[in-house]
Design a protein around this motif. Structure first.
Motif, PDB file in Angstrom:
ATOM      1  N   LEU A 276       0.802  -1.213   0.000  1.00  0.00           N
ATOM      2  CA  LEU A 276       0.000   0.000   0.000  1.00  0.00           C
ATOM      3  C   LEU A 276       0.838   1.267   0.000  1.00  0.00           C
ATOM      4  N   ALA A 277       2.120   1.144   0.351  1.00  0.00           N
ATOM      5  CA  ALA A 277       2.967   2.315   0.569  1.00  0.00           C
ATOM      6  C   ALA A 277       3.198   3.076  -0.744  1.00  0.00           C
ATOM      7  N   PRO A 278       3.259   4.422  -0.662  1.00  0.00           N
ATOM      8  CA  PRO A 278       3.537   5.240  -1.859  1.00  0.00           C
ATOM      9  C   PRO A 278       5.016   5.207  -2.214  1.00  0.00           C
ATOM     10  N   MET A 279       5.452   4.162  -2.859  1.00  0.00           N
ATOM     11  CA  MET A 279       6.851   4.019  -3.255  1.00  0.00           C
ATOM     12  C   MET A 279       6.922   3.550  -4.695  1.00  0.00           C
ATOM     13  N   ALA A 280       8.113   3.610  -5.271  1.00  0.00           N
ATOM     14  CA  ALA A 280       8.264   3.309  -6.692  1.00  0.00           C
ATOM     15  C   ALA A 280       8.020   1.837  -7.003  1.00  0.00           C
ATOM     16  N   HIS A 281       8.461   0.956  -6.119  1.00  0.00           N
ATOM     17  CA  HIS A 281       8.372  -0.482  -6.401  1.00  0.00           C
ATOM     18  C   HIS A 281       7.811  -1.223  -5.185  1.00  0.00           C
ATOM     19  N   PRO A 282       6.521  -1.071  -4.899  1.00  0.00           N
ATOM     20  CA  PRO A 282       5.958  -1.710  -3.704  1.00  0.00           C
ATOM     21  C   PRO A 282       6.001  -3.232  -3.749  1.00  0.00           C
ATOM     22  N   VAL A 283       5.786  -3.836  -4.924  1.00  0.00           N
ATOM     23  CA  VAL A 283       5.781  -5.300  -5.013  1.00  0.00           C
ATOM     24  C   VAL A 283       7.184  -5.847  -4.779  1.00  0.00           C
ATOM     25  N   ARG A 284       8.191  -5.206  -5.360  1.00  0.00           N
ATOM     26  CA  ARG A 284       9.572  -5.646  -5.128  1.00  0.00           C
ATOM     27  C   ARG A 284       9.946  -5.516  -3.654  1.00  0.00           C
ATOM     28  N   THR A 285       9.533  -4.404  -3.064  1.00  0.00           N
ATOM     29  CA  THR A 285       9.853  -4.192  -1.646  1.00  0.00           C
ATOM     30  C   THR A 285       9.183  -5.239  -0.771  1.00  0.00           C
ATOM     31  N   ALA A 286       7.904  -5.512  -1.037  1.00  0.00           N
ATOM     32  CA  ALA A 286       7.190  -6.531  -0.270  1.00  0.00           C
ATOM     33  C   ALA A 286       7.800  -7.910  -0.501  1.00  0.00           C
ATOM     34  N   ALA A 287       8.288  -8.167  -1.726  1.00  0.00           N
ATOM     35  CA  ALA A 287       8.943  -9.445  -2.002  1.00  0.00           C
ATOM     36  C   ALA A 287      10.228  -9.576  -1.192  1.00  0.00           C
ATOM     37  N   GLY A 288      10.991  -8.488  -1.096  1.00  0.00           N
ATOM     38  CA  GLY A 288      12.200  -8.510  -0.277  1.00  0.00           C
ATOM     39  C   GLY A 288      11.886  -8.770   1.185  1.00  0.00           C
ATOM     40  N   PHE A 289      10.819  -8.155   1.672  1.00  0.00           N
ATOM     41  CA  PHE A 289      10.369  -8.382   3.046  1.00  0.00           C
ATOM     42  C   PHE A 289      10.041  -9.857   3.257  1.00  0.00           C
ATOM     43  N   THR A 290       9.348 -10.466   2.299  1.00  0.00           N
ATOM     44  CA  THR A 290       8.969 -11.869   2.412  1.00  0.00           C
ATOM     45  C   THR A 290      10.198 -12.771   2.410  1.00  0.00           C
TER      46      THR A 290
ATOM     47  N   VAL B 224       6.176   1.659   8.209  1.00  0.00           N
ATOM     48  CA  VAL B 224       7.332   1.459   7.336  1.00  0.00           C
ATOM     49  C   VAL B 224       8.419   2.471   7.696  1.00  0.00           C
ATOM     50  N   PRO B 225       9.585   2.013   8.153  1.00  0.00           N
ATOM     51  CA  PRO B 225      10.685   2.950   8.427  1.00  0.00           C
ATOM     52  C   PRO B 225      11.143   3.648   7.144  1.00  0.00           C
ATOM     53  N   ALA B 226      11.753   4.823   7.320  1.00  0.00           N
ATOM     54  CA  ALA B 226      12.153   5.624   6.159  1.00  0.00           C
ATOM     55  C   ALA B 226      13.224   4.942   5.311  1.00  0.00           C
TER      56      ALA B 226
ATOM     57  N   THR C  64      16.552  -2.922   1.016  1.00  0.00           N
ATOM     58  CA  THR C  64      16.665  -3.088   2.474  1.00  0.00           C
ATOM     59  C   THR C  64      15.449  -3.761   3.094  1.00  0.00           C
ATOM     60  N   ALA C  65      14.444  -4.075   2.273  1.00  0.00           N
ATOM     61  CA  ALA C  65      13.206  -4.644   2.825  1.00  0.00           C
ATOM     62  C   ALA C  65      13.444  -5.982   3.503  1.00  0.00           C
TER      63      ALA C  65
ATOM     64  N   PHE D 104      13.396  -9.520   8.307  1.00  0.00           N
ATOM     65  CA  PHE D 104      14.178 -10.247   9.309  1.00  0.00           C
ATOM     66  C   PHE D 104      13.879  -9.727  10.711  1.00  0.00           C
ATOM     67  N   LEU D 105      13.866  -8.410  10.875  1.00  0.00           N
ATOM     68  CA  LEU D 105      13.665  -7.813  12.201  1.00  0.00           C
ATOM     69  C   LEU D 105      12.269  -8.103  12.733  1.00  0.00           C
ATOM     70  N   MET D 106      11.250  -7.894  11.900  1.00  0.00           N
ATOM     71  CA  MET D 106       9.873  -8.072  12.374  1.00  0.00           C
ATOM     72  C   MET D 106       9.562  -9.530  12.654  1.00  0.00           C
ATOM     73  N   THR D 107      10.025 -10.420  11.790  1.00  0.00           N
ATOM     74  CA  THR D 107       9.758 -11.839  11.995  1.00  0.00           C
ATOM     75  C   THR D 107      10.545 -12.377  13.181  1.00  0.00           C
ATOM     76  N   GLY D 108      11.812 -11.981  13.285  1.00  0.00           N
ATOM     77  CA  GLY D 108      12.628 -12.438  14.406  1.00  0.00           C
ATOM     78  C   GLY D 108      12.103 -11.971  15.735  1.00  0.00           C
ATOM     79  N   ALA D 109      11.579 -10.731  15.777  1.00  0.00           N
ATOM     80  CA  ALA D 109      11.043 -10.206  17.036  1.00  0.00           C
ATOM     81  C   ALA D 109       9.807 -10.960  17.478  1.00  0.00           C
ATOM     82  N   ASP D 110       9.071 -11.533  16.538  1.00  0.00           N
ATOM     83  CA  ASP D 110       7.821 -12.213  16.878  1.00  0.00           C
ATOM     84  C   ASP D 110       8.000 -13.706  17.113  1.00  0.00           C
ATOM     85  N   LEU D 111       9.136 -14.281  16.745  1.00  0.00           N
ATOM     86  CA  LEU D 111       9.313 -15.727  16.870  1.00  0.00           C
ATOM     87  C   LEU D 111       9.202 -16.259  18.298  1.00  0.00           C
ATOM     88  N   PRO D 112       9.634 -15.522  19.335  1.00  0.00           N
ATOM     89  CA  PRO D 112       9.451 -16.063  20.691  1.00  0.00           C
ATOM     90  C   PRO D 112       7.998 -16.372  21.036  1.00  0.00           C
TER      91      PRO D 112
END
Length: 221
Positions: free
Chosen positions: A31-45, A107-109, A115-116, A121-129
């Motif tokens: 949903l974010a207003p960025m140039a390549h949202p699908v690529r960014t979300a893919a990197g996050f995944t 979404v951080p700046a 960098t997605a 990594f950060l969000m998933t790792g923080a929730d794994l416990p």
């Protein structure tokens, strides 16, 4: 490798896949207003996948080493897995005894297609416990004694199933674009937006009861 092991681990992975933080993160990036949202979300995944798989390998190797070094090591591995599950459920129950505000997933700046993966990594790792099915699945893999290669394949499959909701969102975002944007917005509103969570004694008692049951099973195992 038995069908029962694969079926059981797949079921735990499906339960673990319903992770609000990870799903909301992908929805927000799409949903974010960025140039390549699908690529960014893919990197996050990809970051989320590597986190689940990599930490799973580390936990498995440590648990397998403990089981091999001590005669009753597997018993303690099993108890540790169920203890983690019970503590996560108990913590969730105690949180529902008081009203709280769930912070929004934002979404951080610095996040972009490059960098997605770090954000995933950060969000998933923080929730794994809190991901108790994850630890129970690893205990099942160690107990099955299927060998390192088969265990790594099962862990890779677990991580893939964990990321399945994210991948479905990616496919929808890449193929349908703006037509599903409103639905993704509703998904983020439910899972990732700031939300007041009122006190719920029945929910708290239910979580604590399940936690006690899980702990009992772990001790008796």
């Amino acid at each position: 490798m038995t069908a029962a092991l694969i079926t059981g681990v797949a079921g735990l992975a499906l339960l673990d896949a319903l992770n609000p933080a990870t799903i909301a993160g992908v929805a927000l990036l799409l949903l974010a207003p960025m140039a390549h949202p699908v690529r960014t979300a893919a990197g996050f995944t990809v970051g989320a996948y590597l986190t689940v798989f990599g930490l799973g390998v580390l936990v498995y190797l440590g648990a397998d080493a403990a089981a091999g070094a001590f005669g009753d090591g597997l018993t303690w591995v099993r108890r540790a897995a169920f203890t983690v599950a019970a503590l996560a459920l108990a913590a969730a129950g105690l949180r529902r005894l008081r009203p709280r505000v769930r912070p929004a997933v934002t979404v951080p700046a610095w996040v972009n297609p490059c960098t997605a993966a770090a954000l995933g990594f950060l969000m998933t790792g923080a929730d794994l416990p809190n991901a108790f099915p994850y630890f129970i699945a690893i205990e099942r893999i160690v107990g099955a004694d299927v060998g390192a290669t088969s265990a790594l394949l099962v862990l890779a499959g677990y991580a893939l199933v964990y990321c399945l909701p994210c991948m479905l969102l990616l496919v929808a975002g890449a193929t349908h674009g703006d037509r599903v944007r409103r639905r993704r917005g509703g998904l983020y509103a439910r899972l990732g937006a700031e939300k007041e969570q009122p006190r719920s004694v029945p929910t708290a008692l239910g979580c604590l009861a399940v936690a006690a049951a899980v702990m009992t099973v772990g001790v008796a195992a």
